[in-house]
Enzyme design. Structure first.
Site, mmCIF file in Angstrom:
data_model
loop_
_atom_site.group_PDB
_atom_site.id
_atom_site.type_symbol
_atom_site.label_atom_id
_atom_site.label_comp_id
_atom_site.label_asym_id
_atom_site.label_seq_id
_atom_site.Cartn_x
_atom_site.Cartn_y
_atom_site.Cartn_z
ATOM 1 N N HIS A 1 13.419 11.691 3.077
ATOM 2 C CA HIS A 1 12.809 12.959 3.444
ATOM 3 C C HIS A 1 12.706 13.945 2.299
ATOM 4 O O HIS A 1 11.648 14.528 2.113
ATOM 5 C CB HIS A 1 13.405 13.594 4.695
ATOM 6 C CG HIS A 1 12.355 14.462 5.296
ATOM 7 N ND1 HIS A 1 11.381 13.975 6.119
ATOM 8 C CD2 HIS A 1 12.019 15.747 5.061
ATOM 9 C CE1 HIS A 1 10.517 14.934 6.386
ATOM 10 N NE2 HIS A 1 10.878 16.019 5.763
ATOM 11 N N THR B 1 7.223 26.784 4.680
ATOM 12 C CA THR B 1 5.906 26.201 4.422
ATOM 13 C C THR B 1 4.808 27.156 4.865
ATOM 14 O O THR B 1 3.818 27.362 4.149
ATOM 15 C CB THR B 1 5.789 24.859 5.153
ATOM 16 O OG1 THR B 1 7.012 24.154 4.999
ATOM 17 C CG2 THR B 1 4.672 24.038 4.587
ATOM 18 N N ASP C 1 7.687 20.935 -27.095
ATOM 19 C CA ASP C 1 7.760 19.607 -26.482
ATOM 20 C C ASP C 1 8.795 19.672 -25.376
ATOM 21 O O ASP C 1 9.377 20.713 -25.118
ATOM 22 C CB ASP C 1 8.128 18.523 -27.508
ATOM 23 C CG ASP C 1 7.588 17.167 -27.082
ATOM 24 O OD1 ASP C 1 7.866 16.751 -25.947
ATOM 25 O OD2 ASP C 1 6.871 16.526 -27.863
ATOM 26 N N LYS D 1 4.198 29.969 2.490
ATOM 27 C CA LYS D 1 3.298 29.609 1.395
ATOM 28 C C LYS D 1 1.840 29.699 1.833
ATOM 29 O O LYS D 1 0.996 30.259 1.125
ATOM 30 C CB LYS D 1 3.594 28.191 0.920
ATOM 31 C CG LYS D 1 4.752 28.089 0.001
ATOM 32 C CD LYS D 1 4.897 26.647 -0.429
ATOM 33 C CE LYS D 1 6.234 26.403 -1.065
ATOM 34 N NZ LYS D 1 6.416 27.116 -2.312
ATOM 35 N N SER E 1 13.524 5.705 -13.875
ATOM 36 C CA SER E 1 12.452 6.426 -14.551
ATOM 37 C C SER E 1 12.368 7.862 -14.045
ATOM 38 O O SER E 1 12.288 8.815 -14.835
ATOM 39 C CB SER E 1 11.135 5.685 -14.320
ATOM 40 O OG SER E 1 10.052 6.544 -14.455
ATOM 41 N N SER E 2 12.418 8.038 -12.723
ATOM 42 C CA SER E 2 12.312 9.393 -12.186
ATOM 43 C C SER E 2 13.513 10.241 -12.572
ATOM 44 O O SER E 2 13.376 11.442 -12.814
ATOM 45 C CB SER E 2 12.198 9.354 -10.666
ATOM 46 O OG SER E 2 11.069 8.633 -10.290
ATOM 47 N N GLU F 1 12.189 13.003 -0.484
ATOM 48 C CA GLU F 1 11.092 12.373 -1.206
ATOM 49 C C GLU F 1 9.731 12.929 -0.804
ATOM 50 O O GLU F 1 8.888 13.183 -1.654
ATOM 51 C CB GLU F 1 11.134 10.851 -0.971
ATOM 52 C CG GLU F 1 9.925 10.090 -1.468
ATOM 53 C CD GLU F 1 9.914 9.880 -2.967
ATOM 54 O OE1 GLU F 1 10.882 10.296 -3.623
ATOM 55 O OE2 GLU F 1 8.936 9.316 -3.459
ATOM 56 N N HIS G 1 0.842 -1.199 0.000
ATOM 57 C CA HIS G 1 0.000 0.000 0.000
ATOM 58 C C HIS G 1 0.880 1.254 0.000
ATOM 59 O O HIS G 1 0.712 2.135 -0.848
ATOM 60 C CB HIS G 1 -0.938 0.012 1.206
ATOM 61 C CG HIS G 1 -1.572 1.349 1.470
ATOM 62 N ND1 HIS G 1 -2.503 1.902 0.620
ATOM 63 C CD2 HIS G 1 -1.395 2.254 2.453
ATOM 64 C CE1 HIS G 1 -2.875 3.083 1.083
ATOM 65 N NE2 HIS G 1 -2.210 3.331 2.192
ATOM 66 N N TRP H 1 7.164 0.059 3.934
ATOM 67 C CA TRP H 1 7.593 0.752 2.712
ATOM 68 C C TRP H 1 8.988 1.294 2.857
ATOM 69 O O TRP H 1 9.596 1.687 1.876
ATOM 70 C CB TRP H 1 6.604 1.844 2.291
ATOM 71 C CG TRP H 1 6.731 3.168 2.980
ATOM 72 C CD1 TRP H 1 6.103 3.540 4.117
ATOM 73 C CD2 TRP H 1 7.515 4.291 2.566
ATOM 74 N NE1 TRP H 1 6.456 4.826 4.446
ATOM 75 C CE2 TRP H 1 7.312 5.318 3.516
ATOM 76 C CE3 TRP H 1 8.362 4.547 1.477
ATOM 77 C CZ2 TRP H 1 7.933 6.556 3.425
ATOM 78 C CZ3 TRP H 1 8.974 5.788 1.404
ATOM 79 C CH2 TRP H 1 8.752 6.780 2.369
ATOM 80 N N ARG I 1 1.833 1.522 14.815
ATOM 81 C CA ARG I 1 1.514 1.358 13.396
ATOM 82 C C ARG I 1 1.840 -0.068 12.979
ATOM 83 O O ARG I 1 2.670 -0.747 13.594
ATOM 84 C CB ARG I 1 2.287 2.370 12.556
ATOM 85 C CG ARG I 1 3.763 2.105 12.465
ATOM 86 C CD ARG I 1 4.540 3.262 11.919
ATOM 87 N NE ARG I 1 4.211 3.558 10.525
ATOM 88 C CZ ARG I 1 4.911 4.407 9.763
ATOM 89 N NH1 ARG I 1 5.970 5.010 10.257
ATOM 90 N NH2 ARG I 1 4.577 4.656 8.527
ATOM 91 N N HIS J 1 15.263 13.069 11.623
ATOM 92 C CA HIS J 1 14.113 13.170 12.529
ATOM 93 C C HIS J 1 13.209 11.955 12.426
ATOM 94 O O HIS J 1 12.300 11.794 13.223
ATOM 95 C CB HIS J 1 13.333 14.481 12.320
ATOM 96 C CG HIS J 1 12.611 14.583 11.015
ATOM 97 N ND1 HIS J 1 12.455 15.760 10.344
ATOM 98 C CD2 HIS J 1 11.990 13.657 10.255
ATOM 99 C CE1 HIS J 1 11.771 15.545 9.235
ATOM 100 N NE2 HIS J 1 11.487 14.279 9.159
ATOM 101 N N HIS J 2 13.463 11.104 11.444
ATOM 102 C CA HIS J 2 12.758 9.813 11.404
ATOM 103 C C HIS J 2 13.402 8.816 12.350
ATOM 104 O O HIS J 2 12.894 7.730 12.512
ATOM 105 C CB HIS J 2 12.785 9.247 9.987
ATOM 106 C CG HIS J 2 12.066 10.078 8.987
ATOM 107 N ND1 HIS J 2 10.737 9.907 8.703
ATOM 108 C CD2 HIS J 2 12.475 11.109 8.219
ATOM 109 C CE1 HIS J 2 10.356 10.786 7.791
ATOM 110 N NE2 HIS J 2 11.394 11.530 7.488
ATOM 111 N N TYR K 1 9.034 15.822 0.179
ATOM 112 C CA TYR K 1 8.855 17.141 -0.443
ATOM 113 C C TYR K 1 8.709 17.021 -1.940
ATOM 114 O O TYR K 1 8.038 17.843 -2.572
ATOM 115 C CB TYR K 1 9.989 18.087 -0.038
ATOM 116 C CG TYR K 1 9.870 18.421 1.415
ATOM 117 C CD1 TYR K 1 8.910 19.332 1.843
ATOM 118 C CD2 TYR K 1 10.616 17.771 2.373
ATOM 119 C CE1 TYR K 1 8.730 19.591 3.177
ATOM 120 C CE2 TYR K 1 10.445 18.025 3.715
ATOM 121 C CZ TYR K 1 9.496 18.945 4.104
ATOM 122 O OH TYR K 1 9.308 19.181 5.422
ATOM 123 N N SER L 1 -1.081 26.753 -6.275
ATOM 124 C CA SER L 1 -0.711 28.135 -6.576
ATOM 125 C C SER L 1 -1.197 28.572 -7.944
ATOM 126 O O SER L 1 -1.259 29.765 -8.226
ATOM 127 C CB SER L 1 0.808 28.308 -6.512
ATOM 128 O OG SER L 1 1.304 27.833 -5.307
#
Lengths: 206, 125, 562
Positions: C267, C342, C112, C345, C183-184, C269, C83, C147, C464, C316-317, C271, C282
């Protein structure tokens, strides 16, 4: 979304050959190499992290023979010169210089790989030092192996360029593949300087 | 479709640019973040930046007759379809599946990969 | 046949057989057109969204009642791992790249992307990577380590004492993410060069639409963060198959190395997953408030600041693993710092809405919902940065609530907003606004009902990823609520699909510019022609299409400094 025949669009004038203007592909190659460099940065960070966590005396090679790595460094730095020679050749439109330069570079790259393979086999066979024998073995073979892999890719890249050069694909204006291969090769060489310093020379100063 | 007024509008811009190019060597040709500051100074001549849009011209590699803007067939400037990206992507997936599934799959995958990369390189030459 | 006449030859030339790339299927699988590829990204991403959503429903069914036995424990592990993996790698990233692919070249006035074939390559790699990962279910060996695939849970340790994952589960994950990573990388290379080099005349970097800005920052983050994941995966594969010791404590390795490498990818990631959503919002807010965006420069550069800071916060994880206290202080500080750009924004968005003539169409509703939900997710994220609090609730359902408020309440709502906003451009048809509003309210209620109770569950101590729980811990009602909410979200997704199908079949014609919008993608037909623009537009302000529509009050006439 198909294009009807005869529809016309307006294209703007190209600004070819303007001073300081790089091609699209050049920019792509720069960012690709930056990403590749980050792979090595992470590998080196992992190497150093494990080195700091572990005892210093297990963190060195079983032999202290510096001849081969020094020779390999010289070979690789020499190949940087020869690939630059090839690149200058084609930038002046000299295909013969390009072919000579590429051949020499590929030969030197192959020599480097043979040297690396010789060192690996002697380590594994004579010293029983392998990727699974200790944590330093894991780190050593991974770092040098990753670099060797990149040298191989670079050499294949150069070989493709060499074949295309002999077929006359490149000219003074059209030679991006050569430029990219040259950039990649220089990058691989610079990475080797970091690797060789960390793996062979830093332990000498402890 | 573009209306006549709009076309005229752009033609007007084009003329402006030509006049400017006579005196000013266009300063915004390498738009990196650094040039963001200098853009403010160029406010009086916003048409000076002409970097975008010429890639098609570069790709076709021909000299253009007119000073600025040229009508060409739409198909000429657009990228052509290609099957090789699919082939290379499939081969890479196959190779990695070979890492799990065993040596035979791996070898087939590597052959596929080499073939498709060669195909990609040789296309349109 | 040697005796063909000239007349016959002429006919054969005239009705020559179609090339493969001109047949219907051939056109799609050989395309290098950024718009077609963008749509393919979006469809693929949405397909995997449905897959990941079904996995989520299975999880919630298992947890709906105490002592649940819907799934067996090992399947449950596989389902929750897949998931998370599916939603992050196969839904959010593809959908955001899809928007980027379709919209960015139009927005900056290009015909293009910079490298069309590489663009196609990136898409196919994504598709095969997704199939590769999901095919692990066919082998009954889907990844089951969570994950983030922590070592040593994911270790095979060939030739060593323990075998945490003796089968191929973790290999599928490691190789699959490597595929998706390539790919990314190709996608972000393409974005960076496209944005830097192919902008229309006059579109300086500080006149770019904010969505383009955020895609640019996202691409840089991908380019510089993914190498960490690649290295981590390679080292783990070497551990598993070559007998290396990188993550094995007993042999001098360190499982924490995995956590450091993974989170220094992971991390940035998150963002990567949220910045393009910021960009979408925006774009939508000013159009539906009839005002220019407030504080353009601040929104753009706060995105860049978030990008930089995101590389300094990874540990921080890992507060609970016993980092030195100086490191904890550093990472707590940097994490709190990231709340500043943040918040900049959020305040700019609020100021954009302030005093505007707001139109409550579906895109606007979703964008407003995004702000509210992201604010909650952001605030409890800032709470998690406080080390003592984190000790208490790390690895509990509080963290699950946080990530879902940010990624579902945030990114997914913004993705829906983007689809409602740009669907007329994709297809030339309007979507049913009434059904869209139903979709919004059902989703909004469902998501709060699902994820808000998770905060409380976390504070009450529910870890969790637990398989099940006994009845006497006081978690029963909250879990039941969350499960009901999950199914309400499912209803919302079905409404959305009905809306898409209905609008495709019988939607009102949209015209080129249904929202009276400001940016260049509306300055062409809907759907755009293959070449996008007959003539590359010339840009004189941040709202080029507005200038063109209202030449008397054009931005470049009024504004001194842009």
């Amino acid at each position: 979304m198909s294009v009807a025949h005869g529809e016309q669009v307006r294209v703007l004038e190209e600004e070819h050959g303007q001073v300081g203007e790089r091609s699209l592909n050049w920019w792509g190659m720069v960012f690709f190499i930056a990403s590749e460099a980050l792979i090595f940065a992470n590998l080196i960070a992992a190497y150093l992290y494990l080195e700091i966590r572990n005892n210093n005396d297990i963190w060195q090679l079983p032999h202290s023979n510096l001849f081969l790595p020094l020779l390999n460094t010289a070979i690789l730095l020499g190949s940087s010169v020869s690939v630059h020679f090839a690149g200058t050749g084609i930038r002046k439109g000299n295909v013969r210089q390009l072919i000579i330069g590429l051949s020499v570079t590929i030969f030197l790259g192959a020599c480097f790989l043979v040297g690396l393979a010789y060192e690996w086999t002697s380590l594994i066979a004579d010293e029983h030092f392998s990727i699974s024998s200790s944590i330093f073995g894991s780190a050593f073979f991974t770092l040098t192996g990753f670099h060797g892999l990149h040298v191989t890719i670079g050499a294949i890249f150069l070989a493709v360029c060499l074949v295309r050069a002999t077929k006359g694909h490149f000219s003074k204006q059209q030679h991006f593949a050569v430029q990219a291969a040259e950039m990649y090769w220089h990058f691989v060489d610079v990475v080797w300087l970091f690797v060789v310093t960390l793996v062979y020379f830093v332990p000498l100063f402890r | 479709m573009v209306s006549q007024e709009q076309k005229d509008h752009v033609e007007q811009q084009v003329v402006d640019e030509q006049e400017e190019d006579a005196g000013v060597s266009s300063p915004d040709t390498t738009p990196t973040p650094d040039s963001a500051l200098s853009d403010d100074k160029q406010e009086s001549q916003p048409e000076a930046a002409t970097t975008g849009g010429q890639q098609q011209a570069v790709r076709t590699g021909k000299r253009r007759g007119r000073a600025r803007g040229r009508l060409v067939n739409a198909e000429e400037v657009m990228p052509k379809p290609s099957l090789w990206p699919l082939a290379v992507a499939f081969s890479i997936a196959f190779v990695l599946f070979g890492v799990i599934a065993g040596l035979v799959v791996l070898v087939i995958g590597v052959i596929l990969l080499v073939a498709s990369i060669v195909g990609w390189i040789l296309e349109r030459r | 046949m040697a005796t063909s006449t000239i007349g016959e030859r002429a006919t054969t030339i005239d009705v020559r057989r179609k090339r493969f790339s001109e047949t219907y299927i051939g056109e799609w699988i050989t395309t290098t057109d950024h718009k077609q590829l963008g749509l393919m990204y979006l469809i693929t991403g949405f397909f995997f969204f449905v897959v990941g959503g079904m996995e989520a429903l299975l999880i919630r069914t298992q947890l709906a009642l105490p002592n649940g036995k819907v799934l067996d424990p090992d399947t449950y592990n596989q389902i929750f791992t897949m998931h998370g993996t599916t939603m992050i790698f196969l839904f959010v990233i593809p959908v955001l790249s899809g928007f980027g692919n379709y919209i960015v070249p139009l927005m900056i006035g290009a015909r293009d992307m910079a490298y069309p074939r590489m663009n196609a390559f990136g898409f196919w790699l994504l598709l095969f990577g997704g199939i590769f990962m999901q095919s692990s279910f066919l082998f009954g060996q889907a990844p089951n380590g969570g994950w983030f695939m922590y070592a040593p849970l994911s270790e095979l340790a060939a030739g060593h004492a323990f075998q945490a994952t003796p089968h191929m589960n973790a290999d599928f994950w490691l190789l699959g993410t490597t595929l998706l990573g390539i790919s990314s990388i190709t996608g972000s290379l393409n974005f960076v060069v496209t944005v830097f080099k192919l902008r229309a005349p006059g579109m300086s970097i500080n006149r770019m639409p904010l969505f383009t800005w955020m895609i640019l920052v996202m691409s840089f983050l991908l380019l510089f963060a993914l190498p960490s994941l690649t290295v981590a995966s390679v080292l783990l594969l070497l551990d598993r198959h070559m007998g290396a010791h990188f993550y094995q404590y007993g042999s001098g390795g360190d499982p924490l190395l995995w956590q450091h490498l993974f989170w220094s990818f992971g991390h940035p990631e998150v963002y990567i997953l949220i910045l393009p959503a910021f960009g979408i919002v925006s774009e939508i807010l000013p159009v539906f408030s009839r005002k220019p965006i407030f504080g353009y420069t601040f929104i753009a550069w706060s995105g860049v600041a978030i990008g930089f800071l995101s590389f300094t916060v990874w540990a921080h994880h890992m507060f609970a693993v016993g980092l030195p206290s100086i490191a904890q202080a550093f990472f707590a500080t940097s994490t709190t710092l990231i709340a500043i750009p943040t918040a900049v924004k959020i305040f700019n968005w609020l100021a954009t809405i302030w005093g505007g003539k707001i139109r409550f169409n579906a895109p606007m509703l979703f964008a407003l919902g995004f702000i509210a939900m992201f604010l909650i997710g952001g605030l409890n994220g800032a709470a998690l940065a406080v080390v003592p609090f984190d000790y208490q609730i790390t690895d509990s359902y509080f963290v699950v609530a946080h990530i879902h408020y940010v990624l579902f309440g945030g990114t997914a709502l913004a993705v829906f907003a983007g689809i409602y906003y740009w669907f007329p451009k994709f297809t030339g048809k309007l979507m049913d606004d009434r059904l869209a509003k139903w979709h919004f309210w059902v989703t909004f209620i469902g998501l709060n009902l699902t994820f808000f109770p998770m905060h409380l569950m976390g504070i009450l101590g529910m870890p969790r990823r637990v398989y099940t729980y006994p009845a006497n811990l006081g978690w029963n009602d909250l879990n039941a609520m969350a499960s009901v909410g999950a199914f309400i979200i499912g209803v919302g997704v079905i409404l959305f699909m009905i809306n898409i199908i209905k609008s495709l079949k019988a939607g009102q014609a949209a015209g080129d510019d249904p929202w009276d919008a400001y940016t260049l993608e509306w300055d062409t037909t809907s759907p755009p022609k293959k070449y996008n623009f007959l003539e590359i537009p010339v840009v004189r302000s941040r709202r080029p299409f507005y200038d063109k529509k209202y030449p008397d009050i054009a931005d470049w006439k009024n504004v001194i400094k842009h």
